[in-house]
Scaffold this motif. Structure first.
Motif, PDB file in Angstrom:
ATOM      1  N   THR A  88      91.963  66.795  32.081  1.00  0.00           N
ATOM      2  CA  THR A  88      92.448  65.431  32.292  1.00  0.00           C
ATOM      3  C   THR A  88      91.414  64.600  33.033  1.00  0.00           C
ATOM      4  OG1 THR A  88      94.741  66.199  32.341  1.00  0.00           O
ATOM      5  CG2 THR A  88      94.277  64.044  33.307  1.00  0.00           C
ATOM      6  N   ALA A  89      90.777  65.204  34.042  1.00  0.00           N
ATOM      7  CA  ALA A  89      89.773  64.472  34.815  1.00  0.00           C
ATOM      8  C   ALA A  89      88.597  64.060  33.932  1.00  0.00           C
ATOM      9  CB  ALA A  89      89.290  65.330  35.978  1.00  0.00           C
ATOM     10  N   VAL A  90      88.178  64.929  33.048  1.00  0.00           N
ATOM     11  CA  VAL A  90      87.059  64.612  32.156  1.00  0.00           C
ATOM     12  C   VAL A  90      87.440  63.500  31.193  1.00  0.00           C
ATOM     13  CG1 VAL A  90      85.656  65.496  30.252  1.00  0.00           C
ATOM     14  CG2 VAL A  90      85.912  66.840  32.343  1.00  0.00           C
ATOM     15  N   ARG A  91      88.602  63.596  30.587  1.00  0.00           N
ATOM     16  CA  ARG A  91      89.038  62.547  29.651  1.00  0.00           C
ATOM     17  C   ARG A  91      89.131  61.193  30.344  1.00  0.00           C
ATOM     18  NH1 ARG A  91      92.608  66.604  27.674  1.00  0.00           N
ATOM     19  NH2 ARG A  91      94.288  65.747  28.978  1.00  0.00           N
ATOM     20  N   ASP A  92      89.686  61.168  31.545  1.00  0.00           N
ATOM     21  CA  ASP A  92      89.812  59.899  32.279  1.00  0.00           C
ATOM     22  C   ASP A  92      88.436  59.340  32.634  1.00  0.00           C
ATOM     23  OD1 ASP A  92      92.539  60.154  32.103  1.00  0.00           O
ATOM     24  OD2 ASP A  92      92.821  60.854  34.172  1.00  0.00           O
ATOM     25  N   ALA A  93      87.527  60.227  33.062  1.00  0.00           N
ATOM     26  CA  ALA A  93      86.187  59.779  33.449  1.00  0.00           C
ATOM     27  C   ALA A  93      85.434  59.216  32.250  1.00  0.00           C
ATOM     28  CB  ALA A  93      85.406  60.933  34.074  1.00  0.00           C
ATOM     29  N   ALA A 114      86.602  63.866  24.170  1.00  0.00           N
ATOM     30  CA  ALA A 114      86.032  64.276  25.450  1.00  0.00           C
ATOM     31  C   ALA A 114      86.529  65.677  25.758  1.00  0.00           C
ATOM     32  CB  ALA A 114      86.430  63.306  26.561  1.00  0.00           C
ATOM     33  N   ARG A 115      85.625  66.554  26.154  1.00  0.00           N
ATOM     34  CA  ARG A 115      85.973  67.946  26.375  1.00  0.00           C
ATOM     35  C   ARG A 115      85.492  68.439  27.740  1.00  0.00           C
ATOM     36  NH1 ARG A 115      89.041  67.036  23.048  1.00  0.00           N
ATOM     37  NH2 ARG A 115      89.283  67.946  20.958  1.00  0.00           N
ATOM     38  N   SER A 116      86.323  69.274  28.333  1.00  0.00           N
ATOM     39  CA  SER A 116      85.951  69.989  29.550  1.00  0.00           C
ATOM     40  C   SER A 116      85.530  71.391  29.153  1.00  0.00           C
ATOM     41  CB  SER A 116      87.150  70.037  30.514  1.00  0.00           C
ATOM     42  OG  SER A 116      86.887  70.903  31.599  1.00  0.00           O
ATOM     43  N   TRP A 117      84.277  71.727  29.407  1.00  0.00           N
ATOM     44  CA  TRP A 117      83.756  73.027  29.012  1.00  0.00           C
ATOM     45  C   TRP A 117      83.554  73.931  30.224  1.00  0.00           C
ATOM     46  CZ3 TRP A 117      79.139  71.717  25.216  1.00  0.00           C
ATOM     47  CH2 TRP A 117      79.668  71.327  23.989  1.00  0.00           C
ATOM     48  N   THR A 118      83.805  75.209  30.020  1.00  0.00           N
ATOM     49  CA  THR A 118      83.319  76.214  30.954  1.00  0.00           C
ATOM     50  C   THR A 118      81.879  76.538  30.577  1.00  0.00           C
ATOM     51  OG1 THR A 118      83.993  78.079  29.572  1.00  0.00           O
ATOM     52  CG2 THR A 118      85.645  77.205  31.108  1.00  0.00           C
ATOM     53  N   PRO A 200      78.504  67.033  17.168  1.00  0.00           N
ATOM     54  CA  PRO A 200      78.411  65.571  17.114  1.00  0.00           C
ATOM     55  C   PRO A 200      79.704  64.919  17.600  1.00  0.00           C
ATOM     56  CG  PRO A 200      77.617  66.558  15.062  1.00  0.00           C
ATOM     57  CD  PRO A 200      78.260  67.655  15.843  1.00  0.00           C
ATOM     58  N   ALA A 201      79.545  63.728  18.174  1.00  0.00           N
ATOM     59  CA  ALA A 201      80.673  62.886  18.595  1.00  0.00           C
ATOM     60  C   ALA A 201      81.567  63.559  19.618  1.00  0.00           C
ATOM     61  CB  ALA A 201      81.500  62.454  17.386  1.00  0.00           C
ATOM     62  N   THR A 202      81.010  64.479  20.411  1.00  0.00           N
ATOM     63  CA  THR A 202      81.785  65.172  21.439  1.00  0.00           C
ATOM     64  C   THR A 202      81.118  64.976  22.790  1.00  0.00           C
ATOM     65  OG1 THR A 202      82.542  66.853  19.873  1.00  0.00           O
ATOM     66  CG2 THR A 202      82.703  67.378  22.207  1.00  0.00           C
ATOM     67  N   ALA A 203      81.809  64.278  23.684  1.00  0.00           N
ATOM     68  CA  ALA A 203      81.329  64.130  25.054  1.00  0.00           C
ATOM     69  C   ALA A 203      81.885  65.297  25.858  1.00  0.00           C
ATOM     70  CB  ALA A 203      81.792  62.807  25.638  1.00  0.00           C
ATOM     71  N   ALA A 204      81.001  66.142  26.357  1.00  0.00           N
ATOM     72  CA  ALA A 204      81.434  67.358  27.046  1.00  0.00           C
ATOM     73  C   ALA A 204      80.800  67.438  28.427  1.00  0.00           C
ATOM     74  CB  ALA A 204      81.074  68.596  26.223  1.00  0.00           C
ATOM     75  N   LEU A 205      81.619  67.741  29.419  1.00  0.00           N
ATOM     76  CA  LEU A 205      81.164  67.936  30.791  1.00  0.00           C
ATOM     77  C   LEU A 205      81.540  69.349  31.232  1.00  0.00           C
ATOM     78  CD1 LEU A 205      81.454  64.752  30.477  1.00  0.00           C
ATOM     79  CD2 LEU A 205      81.690  64.712  32.962  1.00  0.00           C
ATOM     80  N   VAL A 206      80.775  69.880  32.196  1.00  0.00           N
ATOM     81  CA  VAL A 206      81.019  71.226  32.721  1.00  0.00           C
ATOM     82  C   VAL A 206      81.458  71.084  34.179  1.00  0.00           C
ATOM     83  CG1 VAL A 206      80.056  73.553  32.974  1.00  0.00           C
ATOM     84  CG2 VAL A 206      79.169  72.029  31.198  1.00  0.00           C
ATOM     85  N   PRO A 207      82.771  70.937  34.432  1.00  0.00           N
ATOM     86  CA  PRO A 207      83.267  70.620  35.780  1.00  0.00           C
ATOM     87  C   PRO A 207      82.865  71.618  36.854  1.00  0.00           C
ATOM     88  CG  PRO A 207      84.990  70.252  34.159  1.00  0.00           C
ATOM     89  CD  PRO A 207      83.868  70.941  33.440  1.00  0.00           C
ATOM     90  N   ALA A 208      82.839  72.916  36.536  1.00  0.00           N
ATOM     91  CA  ALA A 208      82.478  73.896  37.558  1.00  0.00           C
ATOM     92  C   ALA A 208      81.058  73.668  38.054  1.00  0.00           C
ATOM     93  CB  ALA A 208      82.632  75.313  36.985  1.00  0.00           C
ATOM     94  N   ASN A 209      80.129  73.372  37.138  1.00  0.00           N
ATOM     95  CA  ASN A 209      78.747  73.098  37.540  1.00  0.00           C
ATOM     96  C   ASN A 209      78.636  71.756  38.258  1.00  0.00           C
ATOM     97  OD1 ASN A 209      78.184  75.476  36.260  1.00  0.00           O
ATOM     98  ND2 ASN A 209      77.145  74.558  34.509  1.00  0.00           N
ATOM     99  N   ILE A 210      79.423  70.789  37.821  1.00  0.00           N
ATOM    100  CA  ILE A 210      79.415  69.478  38.483  1.00  0.00           C
ATOM    101  C   ILE A 210      79.914  69.602  39.915  1.00  0.00           C
ATOM    102  CG2 ILE A 210      80.472  67.182  38.463  1.00  0.00           C
ATOM    103  CD1 ILE A 210      80.451  67.310  35.421  1.00  0.00           C
ATOM    104  N   LEU A 228      78.365  60.945  35.767  1.00  0.00           N
ATOM    105  CA  LEU A 228      77.855  61.865  34.753  1.00  0.00           C
ATOM    106  C   LEU A 228      78.532  61.633  33.410  1.00  0.00           C
ATOM    107  CD1 LEU A 228      77.624  65.118  36.898  1.00  0.00           C
ATOM    108  CD2 LEU A 228      75.738  63.660  36.137  1.00  0.00           C
ATOM    109  N   ALA A 229      79.794  61.233  33.437  1.00  0.00           N
ATOM    110  CA  ALA A 229      80.479  60.896  32.188  1.00  0.00           C
ATOM    111  C   ALA A 229      79.830  59.690  31.528  1.00  0.00           C
ATOM    112  CB  ALA A 229      81.958  60.626  32.457  1.00  0.00           C
ATOM    113  N   ALA A 230      79.384  58.733  32.333  1.00  0.00           N
ATOM    114  CA  ALA A 230      78.713  57.557  31.785  1.00  0.00           C
ATOM    115  C   ALA A 230      77.386  57.955  31.123  1.00  0.00           C
ATOM    116  CB  ALA A 230      78.468  56.528  32.878  1.00  0.00           C
TER     117      ALA A 230
END
Length: 439
Positions: A88-93, A114-118, A200-210, A228-230
């Motif tokens: 949820t945090a990644v999608r909102d960001a 938008a995806r939250s990845w491990t 393609p077309a996938t915004a992905a963040l790695v919250p644990a590393n962030i 970082l989402a920006a």
């Protein structure tokens, strides 16, 4: 460029000392090339049974093994998974970042999800791209010395050459798996190293590393997440709406790999450095540096082109994100500088990539590129600035980074920018007027 490209590593001093003491590998242990090749053929024959039990793999790298090693290493690290509410945090960001980016670029949103990845997700979703990047390098390294074998050595080895290729694929796969595990534990987004590694077309963040990255910034985690989402969203806009960019970046890496040349004279030492009864000796020999490729002029050209393009991508993202979040996030400037230094210093992630593909992925001229994009936006507006991405022939070159004012002047001159005939007339040497005699 890294000193030891993919599949190679620095020689082990202890191994060298052992060889000197045993009379092999030192100046007093010279071996006749024919004898070395004959011994190599015998070695290959003895490896047959061992390799037949190694499992099947196709191609120059055993990617199944690479994935297995990477995932095993990551599962052993505490806290490798993201927080439960990270999706949820990644999608909102990402949603907030897209809203802020809309007014500062003409390129529309490029991510449809938008995806939250491990860290494990990062390995699984980026492995197809790594395969495209690593295959040309591994194929050239593993194939060059086999192609150079004399006919008698090939005849002695026979079908076992394919088994040696299988062992090479396992050695490369092992190295790749360890490198991917290190990268996955450090990257912050799918585009963190400047290449479009993810789907393609996938915004992905790695919250644990962030979360780990945030500890040294003294900023709220939510602020770092949005920043970082920006950056991730800005990268996705480029990769989605500049059709040639993804292919040009990955293709340049492939071009660099295709120029690899191996000094096949080192084959004379191969038989003396491999113990047929010790499977690890194959990998140690491949990593010893004795088949280290030499940098060719074609590779240097490809490397320069790649560095310039990476700098242009990172510079554009830096400017656009700065405009989008500068007045909204109090720590934006400090975070921008931290990421600039992180990329410019060539941290562990860049060093790992250098080991994998044989080149350093550092946009050394990021600041110059950012200054150029800022100049174009200030003088000609967002539409003209972002319109430069419309065709690869329009983007600035390394020389343009040296003379940004000249590039800005050309962009603002329709006669020179849009009329190729005018450009030819401008750059072509002018002949002196004809004399009466010439007439």
């Amino acid at each position: 460029m890294t000193e030891f490209p993919f599949g190679f590593g620095p020689p082990n001093p202890d191994d060298r000392d052992k060889k000197d003491q045993s009379g092999q590998g030192g100046s007093g242990g010279q071996q006749n090339p024919a004898e070395a090749f004959n011994q190599l053929g015998q070695m290959l024959s003895q490896l047959g049974q061992m390799l037949s039990q190694a499992g099947s793999s196709s191609g120059p790298v055993n990617y199944d093994l690479a994935k297995q090693i990477a995932l095993q290493k990551l599962s052993g690290q505490p806290g490798f998974g993201p927080p439960a509410d990270s999706a949820t945090a990644v999608r909102d960001a990402v949603h907030l970042a897209e809203m802020w980016l809309d007014p500062v670029t003409i390129l529309p949103a490029g991510a449809t999800q938008a995806r939250s990845w491990t860290a494990r997700d990062w390995v699984e979703h980026t492995l197809p791209t790594w395969q495209r990047l690593c295959d040309p390098v591994a194929r050239r390294v593993s194939g060059a010395w086999v192609e150079a074998l004399p006919a008698e050595a090939k005849e002695a080895a026979g079908p076992l050459l394919s088994m040696v290729g299988q062992m090479g694929g396992m050695a490369f796969g092992s190295q790749l798996g360890n490198a991917l595990a290190q990268l996955a534990s450090e990257v912050l987004t799918s585009t963190d190293i400047g290449l479009p590694l993810g789907p393609p077309a996938t915004a992905a963040l790695v919250p644990a590393n962030i979360e780990e990255f945030t500890k040294g910034l003294e900023r709220p985690s939510s602020e770092v997440m949005v920043f970082l989402a920006a950056r991730e969203a800005a990268h996705q806009r480029l990769f989605a709406h500049v059709p040639w960019l993804r292919q040009r970046l990955l293709g340049t890496v492939e071009e660099f790999a295709s120029g690899i040349r191996v000094d096949t004279s080192a084959l004379e030492q191969l038989a003396t450095q491999v113990d047929p009864t010790n499977p690890q000796s194959i990998e140690e020999a491949m990593r010893s540096g004795m088949l280290e490729p030499q940098t060719t002029p074609e590779q240097k050209t490809a490397l320069a082109r790649l560095e310039t393009l990476l700098a242009l991508v990172e510079g554009w993202v830096d400017v656009v994100v700065g405009d989008a979040v500068g007045d909204r996030l109090p720590g934006a400037d400090a975070m921008r500088e931290t990421l600039r230094r992180r990329r410019a210093s060539g941290g562990p992630a860049e060093q790992t990539f250098a080991t994998l593909v044989g080149l350093e992925l550092r946009p050394r001229r990021l600041r110059a590129a950012a200054s150029l994009w800022r100049l174009l936006g200030d003088r000609h507006g967002l539409e003209a600035r972002d319109g430069v991405w419309a065709h690869p022939d329009l983007v600035p070159t390394a020389e343009d980074l040296d003379e940004p004012m000249d590039f800005a002047d050309r962009l603002g001159n329709p006669a020179l920018e849009g009329d190729p005939i005018a450009e030819i007339e401008r750059t072509a040497p002018h002949d002196p007027p004809e004399t009466p005699e010439e007439k």
